[in-house]
Motif scaffolding. Structure first.
Motif, PDB file in Angstrom:
ATOM      1  N   ASP A  37      72.247  13.051  -7.667  1.00 17.74           N
ATOM      2  CA  ASP A  37      71.916  11.620  -7.753  1.00 17.74           C
ATOM      3  C   ASP A  37      70.732  11.281  -6.844  1.00 17.74           C
ATOM      4  O   ASP A  37      69.840  10.507  -7.238  1.00 17.74           O
ATOM      5  N   ARG A  38      70.738  11.846  -5.619  1.00 18.92           N
ATOM      6  CA  ARG A  38      69.621  11.581  -4.704  1.00 18.92           C
ATOM      7  C   ARG A  38      68.313  12.148  -5.249  1.00 18.92           C
ATOM      8  O   ARG A  38      67.268  11.515  -5.126  1.00 18.92           O
ATOM      9  N   ARG A  39      68.376  13.337  -5.829  1.00 17.32           N
ATOM     10  CA  ARG A  39      67.164  13.928  -6.392  1.00 17.32           C
ATOM     11  C   ARG A  39      66.615  13.063  -7.523  1.00 17.32           C
ATOM     12  O   ARG A  39      65.405  12.833  -7.617  1.00 17.32           O
ATOM     13  N   THR A  40      67.488  12.566  -8.377  1.00 17.01           N
ATOM     14  CA  THR A  40      67.052  11.694  -9.479  1.00 17.01           C
ATOM     15  C   THR A  40      66.447  10.400  -8.940  1.00 17.01           C
ATOM     16  O   THR A  40      65.413   9.925  -9.424  1.00 17.01           O
ATOM     17  N   LEU A  41      67.091   9.831  -7.904  1.00 14.24           N
ATOM     18  CA  LEU A  41      66.597   8.578  -7.316  1.00 14.24           C
ATOM     19  C   LEU A  41      65.209   8.748  -6.727  1.00 14.24           C
ATOM     20  O   LEU A  41      64.296   7.968  -7.027  1.00 14.24           O
ATOM     21  N   TRP A  42      65.024   9.786  -5.884  1.00 12.73           N
ATOM     22  CA  TRP A  42      63.734   9.956  -5.229  1.00 12.73           C
ATOM     23  C   TRP A  42      62.657  10.420  -6.205  1.00 12.73           C
ATOM     24  O   TRP A  42      61.478  10.086  -6.025  1.00 12.73           O
ATOM     25  N   ASN A  43      63.060  11.157  -7.229  1.00  9.95           N
ATOM     26  CA  ASN A  43      62.086  11.533  -8.253  1.00  9.95           C
ATOM     27  C   ASN A  43      61.584  10.297  -8.994  1.00  9.95           C
ATOM     28  O   ASN A  43      60.378  10.161  -9.261  1.00  9.95           O
ATOM     29  N   SER A  44      62.491   9.397  -9.311  1.00  8.25           N
ATOM     30  CA  SER A  44      62.090   8.150  -9.972  1.00  8.25           C
ATOM     31  C   SER A  44      61.224   7.296  -9.054  1.00  8.25           C
ATOM     32  O   SER A  44      60.241   6.686  -9.499  1.00  8.25           O
ATOM     33  N   THR A  45      61.582   7.257  -7.773  1.00  8.78           N
ATOM     34  CA  THR A  45      60.783   6.480  -6.818  1.00  8.78           C
ATOM     35  C   THR A  45      59.355   7.010  -6.744  1.00  8.78           C
ATOM     36  O   THR A  45      58.390   6.239  -6.787  1.00  8.78           O
ATOM     37  N   ALA A  46      59.216   8.334  -6.624  1.00  9.67           N
ATOM     38  CA  ALA A  46      57.878   8.930  -6.566  1.00  9.67           C
ATOM     39  C   ALA A  46      57.118   8.686  -7.852  1.00  9.67           C
ATOM     40  O   ALA A  46      55.906   8.404  -7.840  1.00  9.67           O
ATOM     41  N   PHE A  47      57.808   8.770  -8.981  1.00 16.12           N
ATOM     42  CA  PHE A  47      57.141   8.579 -10.283  1.00 16.12           C
ATOM     43  C   PHE A  47      56.613   7.159 -10.421  1.00 16.12           C
ATOM     44  O   PHE A  47      55.451   6.953 -10.804  1.00 16.12           O
ATOM     45  N   TYR A  48      57.452   6.174 -10.116  1.00 16.91           N
ATOM     46  CA  TYR A  48      57.014   4.776 -10.281  1.00 16.91           C
ATOM     47  C   TYR A  48      55.924   4.412  -9.259  1.00 16.91           C
ATOM     48  O   TYR A  48      55.026   3.621  -9.565  1.00 16.91           O
ATOM     49  N   ALA A  49      56.005   4.979  -8.049  1.00 14.75           N
ATOM     50  CA  ALA A  49      54.934   4.740  -7.072  1.00 14.75           C
ATOM     51  C   ALA A  49      53.619   5.334  -7.564  1.00 14.75           C
ATOM     52  O   ALA A  49      52.552   4.724  -7.412  1.00 14.75           O
ATOM     53  N   PHE A  50      53.695   6.509  -8.152  1.00 14.52           N
ATOM     54  CA  PHE A  50      52.478   7.131  -8.697  1.00 14.52           C
ATOM     55  C   PHE A  50      51.933   6.314  -9.861  1.00 14.52           C
ATOM     56  O   PHE A  50      50.712   6.160 -10.003  1.00 14.52           O
ATOM     57  N   MET A  51      52.812   5.792 -10.720  1.00 11.96           N
ATOM     58  CA  MET A  51      52.362   4.948 -11.827  1.00 11.96           C
ATOM     59  C   MET A  51      51.680   3.675 -11.294  1.00 11.96           C
ATOM     60  O   MET A  51      50.704   3.194 -11.876  1.00 11.96           O
TER      61      MET A  51
END
Length: 408
Positions: A176-190
């Motif tokens: 769950d943490r990996r999915t959360l931080w991956n999404s955070t990094a993705f949206y920040a990059f977007m």
């Protein structure tokens, strides 16, 4: 975050090492005053936006403090990716424990059931045999082995169930943490990409605004910058170039040294890409480090003649510096024999290495698999340039020695 799969083609690597220094040498020779009047460069602005826009460098280039907006978003990406890597490591460890525990349970439970079902029969066999007979001892050993096997299986099952109970929640939490931080990094990059697209459209307007701001500054500052540039031009390395036929050798050393010096700028862009690929996209490369240390090896070899021309090599200045010009020339002539031995060995050894590498088409052992023979021919080029510059230096030393002798 998406991953990067780009691998630098060999042809692009070599053409970059040739074309970029030529363009840089041309740009460096443009008049300083024309540069001052020219203002900001729109192509340069777009190049900075593409290469360093992720941290707002294009905004800083155009003197806009809004470039600071990019920095916290970029740091958020780095932090999220770091958390994601930690979560991935935790998930990997916990998932491995879960898999081992599940495999153990899947193996031991049927084995335990089978052993327990046969336990009654083994006991009956013991009871059916005569006391003290060989048959009874054999039946008792079988029963004992079966009971020990059952105890071992029960112990393994208990430990596996305990490990599974502990590791399964950890694996789920880490996932769950990996999915959360991956999404955070993705949206920040977007978000950064959206800002870059917005700035790419507005870059001409930002350029005009920056030029208007510069135009309002005092002209004396521009004139002062031009004067400082011209003063530095006086101190240029061209003063080391001699007259006569040795001047041609000196110019060759000067220009080859200047040429390879711009490779250091290439390294800045390549290592910038490596940092972004590694820490933003979690996609480290195997070609960036190899390509750069091979490039710096060639730079070191080829720039040796330039360093000799500009007197940048190490000397025992405590003894050498106080000498007169004629004594310095005499010392240089006497010690030149050691130089030519070194340069000759470098050239001969380099020729052997380069010829052998070319004959077998030697390549690197990494997945990049770049050919090694061009790099080894750089040893030959460096040796030739060193010997030529040594001949030029030796000739100039003789000129100084004989000219001073005639004057005396």
């Amino acid at each position: 975050m998406p991953s990067l799969t780009f691998v630098l083609p060999h042809w692009l690597y070599w053409s970059g090492l040739i074309v970029f220094p030529l363009l840089a040498m041309y740009m460096a020779r443009r008049p300083a005053a024309a540069e001052a009047r020219r203002g900001y460069s729109l192509p340069l602005g777009y190049m900075i936006l593409v290469t360093g826009g992720i941290i707002g460098l294009h905004r800083f280039y155009l003197k806009s403090l809004l470039g600071l907006v990019y920095l916290p978003i970029f740091l958020a990406i780095l932090f999220a990716n770091a958390q994601q890597r930690d979560a991935r490591a935790d998930y990997s460890d916990a998932a491995n424990l879960v898999k081992v525990a599940e495999d153990t349970l899947a193996r031991e439970k049927p084995r335990l059931e089978q052993a327990e079902s046969g336990l009654a029969e083994l006991r009956a066999n013991v009871d059916a045999t005569e006391e003290g007979s060989l048959s009874r001892r054999s039946a008792e050993r079988k029963l004992e082995r079966a009971e020990k096997g059952i105890a071992t299986s029960r112990d393994r099952i208990a430990r596996s169930e305990e490990d599974l109970a502990k590791a399964a929640p950890v694996a789920q939490s880490a996932s769950d943490r990996r999915t959360l931080w991956n999404s955070t990094a993705f949206y920040a990059f977007m978000l950064i990409l959206a800002l870059l697209l917005f700035d790419a459209i507005r870059l001409p307007a930002l350029k005009r605004k920056a030029e208007e701001k510069v135009a309002r500054e005092a002209e004396s500052e521009v004139e002062m910058a031009i004067e400082l540039f011209e003063e530095e031009e006086v101190k240029d390395d061209i003063r080391h170039v001699s007259t006569g036929w040795t001047g041609a050798i000196d110019r060759l050393s000067l220009y080859t040294g200047e040429f390879v010096s711009y490779w250091a700028v290439i390294a800045v862009f390549v290592y910038y890409y490596e940092v972004i690929a590694r820490y933003v996209f979690n996609s480290p490369t195997n070609w960036a480090h190899e390509g750069m240390f091979l490039m710096f090896g060639m730079q070191y070899l080829i720039s040796g003649a330039y360093a000799m021309l500009c007197e940048s090599h190490v000397r025992v200045d405590v003894l050498y510096a106080p000498m007169s010009r004629r004594r310095k020339a005499l010392v240089d002539i006497l010690t030149s024999v050691f130089f030519f031995i070194f340069a000759g060995v470098l050239l001969a050894t380099g020729w052997i290495f380069a010829f052998q590498a070319t004959a077998v088409h030697e390549i690197s052992f990494t997945e990049w698999a770049i050919a090694y023979w061009p790099f080894k021919w750089a040893i030959v080029i460096g040796g030739v340039l060193l010997i030529l510059q040594g001949i030029s230096k030796l000739t100039q030393d003789f000129r100084v020695l004989f000219s001073n002798a005639q004057e005396a």
